[in-house]
Scaffold this motif. Structure first.
Motif, mmCIF file in Angstrom:
data_model
loop_
_atom_site.group_PDB
_atom_site.id
_atom_site.type_symbol
_atom_site.label_atom_id
_atom_site.label_comp_id
_atom_site.label_asym_id
_atom_site.label_seq_id
_atom_site.Cartn_x
_atom_site.Cartn_y
_atom_site.Cartn_z
ATOM 1 N N ASN A 223 108.135 75.049 7.972
ATOM 2 C CA ASN A 223 107.133 74.244 8.228
ATOM 3 C C ASN A 223 106.942 74.191 9.876
ATOM 4 O OD1 ASN A 223 106.318 73.853 5.511
ATOM 5 N ND2 ASN A 223 108.006 72.115 5.517
ATOM 6 N N VAL A 224 107.300 75.485 10.370
ATOM 7 C CA VAL A 224 107.280 75.338 11.841
ATOM 8 C C VAL A 224 105.840 75.619 12.521
ATOM 9 C CG1 VAL A 224 108.211 76.603 13.944
ATOM 10 C CG2 VAL A 224 109.531 76.372 11.881
ATOM 11 N N LYS A 225 105.199 74.688 13.163
ATOM 12 C CA LYS A 225 104.217 74.451 13.918
ATOM 13 C C LYS A 225 103.875 75.733 14.914
ATOM 14 C CE LYS A 225 103.220 69.708 12.777
ATOM 15 N NZ LYS A 225 103.054 68.612 13.158
ATOM 16 N N PRO A 226 102.687 76.122 14.985
ATOM 17 C CA PRO A 226 102.479 77.390 15.810
ATOM 18 C C PRO A 226 103.077 77.187 17.143
ATOM 19 C CG PRO A 226 100.435 76.911 14.471
ATOM 20 C CD PRO A 226 101.363 75.817 14.374
ATOM 21 N N SER A 227 102.931 76.006 17.823
ATOM 22 C CA SER A 227 103.494 75.833 19.249
ATOM 23 C C SER A 227 105.217 76.185 19.177
ATOM 24 C CB SER A 227 103.203 74.595 19.701
ATOM 25 O OG SER A 227 103.695 73.387 18.747
ATOM 26 N N VAL A 228 105.566 75.568 18.202
ATOM 27 C CA VAL A 228 107.171 75.692 18.150
ATOM 28 C C VAL A 228 107.512 77.304 17.762
ATOM 29 C CG1 VAL A 228 109.220 74.837 17.195
ATOM 30 C CG2 VAL A 228 107.328 73.294 17.693
ATOM 31 N N ARG A 229 106.933 77.626 16.668
ATOM 32 C CA ARG A 229 107.082 78.756 16.285
ATOM 33 C C ARG A 229 106.926 80.000 17.683
ATOM 34 N NH1 ARG A 229 106.663 82.238 11.562
ATOM 35 N NH2 ARG A 229 106.142 80.258 10.326
ATOM 36 N N LYS A 230 106.100 79.997 18.621
ATOM 37 C CA LYS A 230 105.952 80.518 19.796
ATOM 38 C C LYS A 230 107.196 80.374 20.530
ATOM 39 C CE LYS A 230 102.980 81.735 23.269
ATOM 40 N NZ LYS A 230 101.619 81.500 24.197
ATOM 41 N N VAL A 231 107.877 79.266 20.630
ATOM 42 C CA VAL A 231 109.274 79.224 21.201
ATOM 43 C C VAL A 231 110.252 80.271 20.503
ATOM 44 C CG1 VAL A 231 111.152 77.647 22.025
ATOM 45 C CG2 VAL A 231 108.642 77.011 22.151
ATOM 46 N N PHE A 232 110.136 79.883 19.121
ATOM 47 C CA PHE A 232 111.462 80.883 18.558
ATOM 48 C C PHE A 232 111.023 82.320 18.655
ATOM 49 C CE2 PHE A 232 111.786 77.147 15.628
ATOM 50 C CZ PHE A 232 113.081 76.696 15.960
ATOM 51 N N GLU A 233 109.827 82.783 18.577
ATOM 52 C CA GLU A 233 109.398 84.234 19.089
ATOM 53 C C GLU A 233 109.810 84.696 20.272
ATOM 54 O OE1 GLU A 233 105.357 84.183 17.739
ATOM 55 O OE2 GLU A 233 105.680 84.167 15.631
ATOM 56 N N MET A 234 109.357 83.658 21.314
ATOM 57 C CA MET A 234 109.762 84.234 22.607
ATOM 58 C C MET A 234 111.442 84.407 22.796
ATOM 59 S SD MET A 234 107.006 82.088 24.675
ATOM 60 C CE MET A 234 107.955 81.901 26.201
ATOM 61 N N SER A 235 112.113 83.443 22.188
ATOM 62 C CA SER A 235 113.344 83.714 22.148
ATOM 63 C C SER A 235 114.270 84.495 21.558
ATOM 64 C CB SER A 235 114.090 82.290 21.969
ATOM 65 O OG SER A 235 113.894 81.838 20.626
ATOM 66 N N GLY A 236 113.534 85.060 20.353
ATOM 67 C CA GLY A 236 114.057 86.068 19.479
ATOM 68 C C GLY A 236 114.881 85.429 18.264
ATOM 69 N N ILE A 237 114.438 84.096 18.255
ATOM 70 C CA ILE A 237 115.400 83.472 17.018
ATOM 71 C C ILE A 237 114.834 83.787 15.857
ATOM 72 C CG2 ILE A 237 115.658 81.144 15.767
ATOM 73 C CD1 ILE A 237 117.534 81.563 18.398
ATOM 74 N N ASN A 238 113.562 84.146 15.679
ATOM 75 C CA ASN A 238 113.036 84.700 14.258
ATOM 76 C C ASN A 238 113.470 85.812 13.970
ATOM 77 O OD1 ASN A 238 111.773 85.642 16.764
ATOM 78 N ND2 ASN A 238 109.977 86.278 15.427
ATOM 79 N N GLN A 239 114.307 86.574 14.905
ATOM 80 C CA GLN A 239 115.029 87.914 14.500
ATOM 81 C C GLN A 239 116.077 87.617 13.724
ATOM 82 O OE1 GLN A 239 113.394 91.043 14.956
ATOM 83 N NE2 GLN A 239 111.797 89.789 15.802
ATOM 84 N N ILE A 240 116.944 86.404 13.994
ATOM 85 C CA ILE A 240 118.226 86.194 13.033
ATOM 86 C C ILE A 240 118.066 85.026 12.111
ATOM 87 C CG2 ILE A 240 119.463 87.125 15.106
ATOM 88 C CD1 ILE A 240 120.038 84.278 15.805
ATOM 89 N N ILE A 241 117.248 84.062 12.193
ATOM 90 C CA ILE A 241 117.078 83.090 11.283
ATOM 91 C C ILE A 241 115.660 83.102 10.502
ATOM 92 C CG2 ILE A 241 116.957 80.636 11.284
ATOM 93 C CD1 ILE A 241 118.700 80.626 13.692
ATOM 94 N N GLN A 242 115.812 83.018 9.237
ATOM 95 C CA GLN A 242 114.505 83.044 8.495
ATOM 96 C C GLN A 242 113.723 81.810 8.694
ATOM 97 O OE1 GLN A 242 115.302 83.129 4.412
ATOM 98 N NE2 GLN A 242 113.408 83.001 3.793
ATOM 99 N N ILE A 243 112.392 82.066 8.959
ATOM 100 C CA ILE A 243 111.355 81.047 8.911
ATOM 101 C C ILE A 243 110.542 81.110 7.884
ATOM 102 C CG2 ILE A 243 109.669 80.051 10.377
ATOM 103 C CD1 ILE A 243 110.718 81.276 12.954
ATOM 104 N N ASN A 244 110.653 80.084 6.962
ATOM 105 C CA ASN A 244 109.853 79.926 5.779
ATOM 106 C C ASN A 244 108.836 78.808 5.693
ATOM 107 O OD1 ASN A 244 109.096 79.825 3.206
ATOM 108 N ND2 ASN A 244 111.096 79.493 2.571
ATOM 109 N N ASP A 245 107.495 79.369 5.556
ATOM 110 C CA ASP A 245 106.350 78.198 5.721
ATOM 111 C C ASP A 245 106.120 77.612 4.450
ATOM 112 O OD1 ASP A 245 105.701 78.977 8.142
ATOM 113 O OD2 ASP A 245 104.722 80.673 7.681
#
Length: 106
Positions: free
Chosen positions: A80-102
């Protein structure tokens, strides 16, 4: 932060209820580490439904808990990551190692 633990599935659900920044990360980290020690979960799910802001201190806190879970053979997931926070995860590359489930898991 609201904490729910499912002993049957060994899942620790952490519902984040505040902004995650340099003012709040140390307290969150301490609470999460206590819950990990207390329950030794197989999986931690951070629910970001109520989080509208997170800065780089939050990234560090999440990465630290990811490493803790890997050391004990567990998993970490974000949901349940909101778009503004998801952008932080994408910019940092976290979304490459940690699963984000909506999808809501509780």
């Amino acid at each position: 932060m609201n904490v729910k633990y499912s002993p049957k599935d060994k899942i620790l659900l952490l519902e984040m209820t505040e902004e995650i920044d340099h003012h709040t990360t140390e307290e969150i980290r301490r609470k999460v580490e206590n819950e990990i020690t207390r329950h030794m979960p197989r999986k931690i799910i951070f629910d970001f439904n109520k989080v509208g802001f997170m800065d780089s201190a939050g990234i560090g806190m999440i990465v630290g808990r990811y490493k803790t879970m890997k050391m004990i053979g567990g998993e970490l997931e974000l949901q349940n990551v909101k778009p503004s926070v998801r952008k932080v995860f994408e910019m940092s590359g976290i979304n490459q190692i940690i699963q984000i489930n909506d999808k809501k898991i509780s």
